[in-house]
Design a protein around this motif. Sequence first.
Motif, PDB file in Angstrom:
ATOM      1  N   GLU A  30       0.814  -1.216   0.000  1.00 31.19           N
ATOM      2  CA  GLU A  30       0.000   0.000   0.000  1.00 31.19           C
ATOM      3  C   GLU A  30       0.846   1.263   0.000  1.00 31.19           C
ATOM      4  O   GLU A  30       0.478   2.265  -0.591  1.00 31.19           O
ATOM      5  N   ARG A  31       1.970   1.225   0.697  1.00 23.68           N
ATOM      6  CA  ARG A  31       2.821   2.413   0.822  1.00 23.68           C
ATOM      7  C   ARG A  31       4.260   1.997   0.560  1.00 23.68           C
ATOM      8  O   ARG A  31       4.705   0.961   1.043  1.00 23.68           O
ATOM      9  N   ARG A  32       4.981   2.830  -0.131  1.00 22.14           N
ATOM     10  CA  ARG A  32       6.354   2.489  -0.483  1.00 22.14           C
ATOM     11  C   ARG A  32       7.261   2.454   0.736  1.00 22.14           C
ATOM     12  O   ARG A  32       8.096   1.577   0.873  1.00 22.14           O
ATOM     13  N   TYR A  33       7.114   3.425   1.625  1.00 21.97           N
ATOM     14  CA  TYR A  33       7.979   3.528   2.802  1.00 21.97           C
ATOM     15  C   TYR A  33       7.127   3.663   4.058  1.00 21.97           C
ATOM     16  O   TYR A  33       6.967   4.755   4.594  1.00 21.97           O
ATOM     17  N   PRO A  34       6.540   2.559   4.561  1.00 23.63           N
ATOM     18  CA  PRO A  34       5.646   2.646   5.717  1.00 23.63           C
ATOM     19  C   PRO A  34       6.295   3.318   6.930  1.00 23.63           C
ATOM     20  O   PRO A  34       5.639   4.050   7.661  1.00 23.63           O
ATOM     21  N   HIS A  35       7.576   3.106   7.117  1.00 20.73           N
ATOM     22  CA  HIS A  35       8.322   3.694   8.232  1.00 20.73           C
ATOM     23  C   HIS A  35       8.202   5.222   8.208  1.00 20.73           C
ATOM     24  O   HIS A  35       7.902   5.848   9.223  1.00 20.73           O
ATOM     25  N   LEU A  36       8.395   5.805   7.048  1.00 18.96           N
ATOM     26  CA  LEU A  36       8.298   7.262   6.915  1.00 18.96           C
ATOM     27  C   LEU A  36       6.849   7.729   6.803  1.00 18.96           C
ATOM     28  O   LEU A  36       6.500   8.797   7.310  1.00 18.96           O
ATOM     29  N   ASP A  37       6.016   6.940   6.134  1.00 19.33           N
ATOM     30  CA  ASP A  37       4.609   7.329   5.968  1.00 19.33           C
ATOM     31  C   ASP A  37       3.907   7.489   7.309  1.00 19.33           C
ATOM     32  O   ASP A  37       3.209   8.474   7.540  1.00 19.33           O
ATOM     33  N   GLU A  38       4.089   6.510   8.202  1.00 20.44           N
ATOM     34  CA  GLU A  38       3.461   6.584   9.530  1.00 20.44           C
ATOM     35  C   GLU A  38       3.966   7.811  10.286  1.00 20.44           C
ATOM     36  O   GLU A  38       3.195   8.498  10.952  1.00 20.44           O
ATOM     37  N   PHE A  39       5.254   8.061  10.182  1.00 21.37           N
ATOM     38  CA  PHE A  39       5.835   9.205  10.864  1.00 21.37           C
ATOM     39  C   PHE A  39       5.235  10.505  10.331  1.00 21.37           C
ATOM     40  O   PHE A  39       4.856  11.393  11.088  1.00 21.37           O
ATOM     41  N   ALA A  40       5.125  10.622   9.001  1.00 22.85           N
ATOM     42  CA  ALA A  40       4.601  11.841   8.379  1.00 22.85           C
ATOM     43  C   ALA A  40       3.133  12.056   8.707  1.00 22.85           C
ATOM     44  O   ALA A  40       2.712  13.189   8.985  1.00 22.85           O
ATOM     45  N   VAL A  41       2.343  11.003   8.707  1.00 25.15           N
ATOM     46  CA  VAL A  41       0.918  11.129   9.026  1.00 25.15           C
ATOM     47  C   VAL A  41       0.746  11.632  10.460  1.00 25.15           C
ATOM     48  O   VAL A  41      -0.032  12.559  10.723  1.00 25.15           O
ATOM     49  N   ALA A  42       1.494  11.048  11.388  1.00 26.64           N
ATOM     50  CA  ALA A  42       1.402  11.494  12.789  1.00 26.64           C
ATOM     51  C   ALA A  42       1.927  12.919  12.932  1.00 26.64           C
ATOM     52  O   ALA A  42       1.349  13.727  13.675  1.00 26.64           O
ATOM     53  N   ARG A  43       2.979  13.256  12.228  1.00 22.79           N
ATOM     54  CA  ARG A  43       3.515  14.629  12.289  1.00 22.79           C
ATOM     55  C   ARG A  43       2.478  15.614  11.782  1.00 22.79           C
ATOM     56  O   ARG A  43       2.233  16.654  12.380  1.00 22.79           O
ATOM     57  N   ASN A  44       1.840  15.306  10.674  1.00 20.30           N
ATOM     58  CA  ASN A  44       0.854  16.216  10.109  1.00 20.30           C
ATOM     59  C   ASN A  44      -0.376  16.355  11.000  1.00 20.30           C
ATOM     60  O   ASN A  44      -0.983  17.421  11.053  1.00 20.30           O
ATOM     61  N   ALA A  45      -0.719  15.289  11.711  1.00 20.06           N
ATOM     62  CA  ALA A  45      -1.874  15.336  12.605  1.00 20.06           C
ATOM     63  C   ALA A  45      -1.634  16.295  13.777  1.00 20.06           C
ATOM     64  O   ALA A  45      -2.585  16.882  14.302  1.00 20.06           O
ATOM     65  N   TYR A  46      -0.396  16.444  14.194  1.00 16.46           N
ATOM     66  CA  TYR A  46      -0.064  17.285  15.354  1.00 16.46           C
ATOM     67  C   TYR A  46       0.840  18.449  14.963  1.00 16.46           C
ATOM     68  O   TYR A  46       1.544  19.000  15.806  1.00 16.46           O
ATOM     69  N   PRO A 103       4.714  26.036   8.415  1.00 14.65           N
ATOM     70  CA  PRO A 103       3.850  26.171   7.234  1.00 14.65           C
ATOM     71  C   PRO A 103       2.984  24.921   7.081  1.00 14.65           C
ATOM     72  O   PRO A 103       3.393  23.823   7.460  1.00 14.65           O
ATOM     73  N   ASP A 104       1.813  25.087   6.550  1.00 13.70           N
ATOM     74  CA  ASP A 104       0.894  23.965   6.354  1.00 13.70           C
ATOM     75  C   ASP A 104       1.311  23.184   5.111  1.00 13.70           C
ATOM     76  O   ASP A 104       0.668  23.237   4.064  1.00 13.70           O
ATOM     77  N   VAL A 105       2.423  22.486   5.241  1.00  8.49           N
ATOM     78  CA  VAL A 105       2.962  21.679   4.146  1.00  8.49           C
ATOM     79  C   VAL A 105       3.326  20.308   4.694  1.00  8.49           C
ATOM     80  O   VAL A 105       3.540  20.145   5.897  1.00  8.49           O
ATOM     81  N   PRO A 106       3.407  19.312   3.826  1.00  3.22           N
ATOM     82  CA  PRO A 106       3.806  17.980   4.298  1.00  3.22           C
ATOM     83  C   PRO A 106       5.218  17.984   4.871  1.00  3.22           C
ATOM     84  O   PRO A 106       6.003  18.887   4.608  1.00  3.22           O
ATOM     85  N   LEU A 107       5.491  16.967   5.633  1.00  4.50           N
ATOM     86  CA  LEU A 107       6.839  16.773   6.172  1.00  4.50           C
ATOM     87  C   LEU A 107       7.834  16.687   5.021  1.00  4.50           C
ATOM     88  O   LEU A 107       7.601  15.994   4.034  1.00  4.50           O
ATOM     89  N   HIS A 108       8.937  17.417   5.143  1.00  2.15           N
ATOM     90  CA  HIS A 108      10.009  17.338   4.151  1.00  2.15           C
ATOM     91  C   HIS A 108      10.960  16.215   4.559  1.00  2.15           C
ATOM     92  O   HIS A 108      11.348  16.127   5.723  1.00  2.15           O
ATOM     93  N   VAL A 109      11.330  15.393   3.600  1.00  3.00           N
ATOM     94  CA  VAL A 109      12.309  14.336   3.846  1.00  3.00           C
ATOM     95  C   VAL A 109      13.412  14.498   2.815  1.00  3.00           C
ATOM     96  O   VAL A 109      13.158  14.505   1.612  1.00  3.00           O
ATOM     97  N   VAL A 110      14.652  14.661   3.302  1.00  2.00           N
ATOM     98  CA  VAL A 110      15.812  14.783   2.433  1.00  2.00           C
ATOM     99  C   VAL A 110      16.720  13.599   2.750  1.00  2.00           C
ATOM    100  O   VAL A 110      17.238  13.496   3.862  1.00  2.00           O
ATOM    101  N   ALA A 111      16.852  12.691   1.791  1.00  2.00           N
ATOM    102  CA  ALA A 111      17.640  11.482   2.005  1.00  2.00           C
ATOM    103  C   ALA A 111      18.939  11.570   1.213  1.00  2.00           C
ATOM    104  O   ALA A 111      18.924  11.810   0.007  1.00  2.00           O
TER     105      ALA A 111
END
Length: 186
Positions: A141-157, A163-171
Amino acid sequence: TSLCTDRTVFSKDKRAWANALIKSQILDDRLSDVTFYLNEDGHHQILAAIQDALLRSLSTERMSVDQLRDGRTPTAKTAPLFILSESLGSKIVVDALRDFESRPQTRDFAKQTRGNIDTLFLLANQIPILNLGVEPSARAERRYPHLDEFAVARNAYRNPRLPDVPLHVVAFSDPNDLFSYQLAPD
């Protein structure tokens, strides 16, 4: 180790020397932290150390894990955060916050801390290999569940000061590192 690079320690069998060298390079030098972290005792030791560092640096009281055990409740600072992790550290910091969220005493601290994060910088990124243990249906369902769960929880709180933007991830991936991966854009 020097034992693995010295051919005289082994028989004249070239495979024995090559196997020892590869084991030294991969297992001893690259996977020992993962092996230790996967062990229950090692997992708890590393998690406790990271949680202590998170509390000391990100709580308004500069609280320690020992003070947490004494019943004190931490309050998160409200400044925007940039998390910089290397290798296995990206999984450890996410696990530390997830563990904090599972406990009533630290739940608000963890949610506020996560909500303050603007960007995750992942050095020697290992997210694809760290997701190997994730249930296959979640990976489909998701390419990177580890990061997806983190981003969803971050956006919820999310901190309203961000800024009202998604979590930035720089790898950052090192082409010379056997365990460093590129992330596909999402």
